[in-house]
Motif scaffolding. Sequence first.
Motif, PDB file in Angstrom:
ATOM      1  N   MET A   1      43.774  32.114  35.694  1.00 47.64           N
ATOM      2  CA  MET A   1      44.404  32.341  34.415  1.00 47.64           C
ATOM      3  C   MET A   1      43.313  32.490  33.356  1.00 47.64           C
ATOM      4  O   MET A   1      42.331  31.772  33.368  1.00 47.64           O
ATOM      5  CB  MET A   1      45.321  31.189  34.051  1.00 47.64           C
ATOM      6  CG  MET A   1      46.488  30.970  35.006  1.00 47.64           C
ATOM      7  SD  MET A   1      47.674  32.306  35.049  1.00 47.64           S
ATOM      8  CE  MET A   1      48.453  32.173  33.481  1.00 47.64           C
ATOM      9  N   ASP A   2      43.507  33.465  32.483  1.00 42.25           N
ATOM     10  CA  ASP A   2      42.573  33.719  31.404  1.00 42.25           C
ATOM     11  C   ASP A   2      43.363  33.964  30.133  1.00 42.25           C
ATOM     12  O   ASP A   2      44.044  34.984  30.007  1.00 42.25           O
ATOM     13  CB  ASP A   2      41.691  34.922  31.751  1.00 42.25           C
ATOM     14  CG  ASP A   2      40.648  35.219  30.688  1.00 42.25           C
ATOM     15  OD1 ASP A   2      40.357  34.321  29.881  1.00 42.25           O
ATOM     16  OD2 ASP A   2      40.135  36.340  30.671  1.00 42.25           O
ATOM     17  N   ASP A   3      43.341  33.019  29.209  1.00 42.99           N
ATOM     18  CA  ASP A   3      44.057  33.134  27.938  1.00 42.99           C
ATOM     19  C   ASP A   3      45.544  33.408  28.165  1.00 42.99           C
ATOM     20  O   ASP A   3      46.137  34.265  27.525  1.00 42.99           O
ATOM     21  CB  ASP A   3      43.413  34.220  27.077  1.00 42.99           C
ATOM     22  CG  ASP A   3      43.876  34.146  25.623  1.00 42.99           C
ATOM     23  OD1 ASP A   3      44.247  33.042  25.164  1.00 42.99           O
ATOM     24  OD2 ASP A   3      43.872  35.200  24.963  1.00 42.99           O
ATOM     25  N   GLY A   4      46.144  32.724  29.124  1.00 40.81           N
ATOM     26  CA  GLY A   4      47.566  32.866  29.402  1.00 40.81           C
ATOM     27  C   GLY A   4      47.942  34.062  30.251  1.00 40.81           C
ATOM     28  O   GLY A   4      49.115  34.331  30.462  1.00 40.81           O
ATOM     29  N   GLU A   5      46.967  34.798  30.757  1.00 41.07           N
ATOM     30  CA  GLU A   5      47.234  35.953  31.598  1.00 41.07           C
ATOM     31  C   GLU A   5      46.677  35.719  33.004  1.00 41.07           C
ATOM     32  O   GLU A   5      45.597  35.163  33.159  1.00 41.07           O
ATOM     33  CB  GLU A   5      46.571  37.210  31.023  1.00 41.07           C
ATOM     34  CG  GLU A   5      47.108  37.599  29.674  1.00 41.07           C
ATOM     35  CD  GLU A   5      46.412  38.837  29.121  1.00 41.07           C
ATOM     36  OE1 GLU A   5      45.437  39.317  29.744  1.00 41.07           O
ATOM     37  OE2 GLU A   5      46.839  39.326  28.087  1.00 41.07           O
ATOM     38  N   ALA A   6      47.423  36.159  33.997  1.00 39.53           N
ATOM     39  CA  ALA A   6      46.930  36.082  35.374  1.00 39.53           C
ATOM     40  C   ALA A   6      45.988  37.256  35.609  1.00 39.53           C
ATOM     41  O   ALA A   6      46.320  38.392  35.295  1.00 39.53           O
ATOM     42  CB  ALA A   6      48.090  36.142  36.352  1.00 39.53           C
ATOM     43  N   VAL A   7      44.819  36.987  36.129  1.00 37.77           N
ATOM     44  CA  VAL A   7      43.817  38.028  36.352  1.00 37.77           C
ATOM     45  C   VAL A   7      43.381  38.017  37.815  1.00 37.77           C
ATOM     46  O   VAL A   7      42.933  36.993  38.317  1.00 37.77           O
ATOM     47  CB  VAL A   7      42.573  37.807  35.447  1.00 37.77           C
ATOM     48  CG1 VAL A   7      41.520  38.855  35.733  1.00 37.77           C
ATOM     49  CG2 VAL A   7      42.969  37.815  33.983  1.00 37.77           C
ATOM     50  N   LEU A   8      43.539  39.154  38.501  1.00 36.02           N
ATOM     51  CA  LEU A   8      43.040  39.329  39.860  1.00 36.02           C
ATOM     52  C   LEU A   8      41.858  40.279  39.786  1.00 36.02           C
ATOM     53  O   LEU A   8      41.923  41.312  39.134  1.00 36.02           O
ATOM     54  CB  LEU A   8      44.110  39.938  40.768  1.00 36.02           C
ATOM     55  CG  LEU A   8      45.280  39.040  41.110  1.00 36.02           C
ATOM     56  CD1 LEU A   8      46.328  39.821  41.882  1.00 36.02           C
ATOM     57  CD2 LEU A   8      44.806  37.866  41.938  1.00 36.02           C
TER      58      LEU A   8
END
Length: 59
Positions: free
Chosen positions: A1-8
């Motif tokens: 998670m990065d600033d409330g976003e899921a990042v793949l």
Amino acid sequence: MDDGEAVLTIRPEPKEVEGQEYSHSSGIISSQNSFALQDVDYVEARVRVPSGDGLWPAF
């Protein structure tokens, strides 16, 4: 998670699948058994899909 976003992130990692060689791998997020949607629920997503050989993005 990065600033409330899921990042793949796709990264170089050679792998062979069913005799086919691929140069990169990625990840998966599953929400199975995390919550149940009702008939009136609304789900929205913004998905940026990469292009490339051996990439099978799905939503």
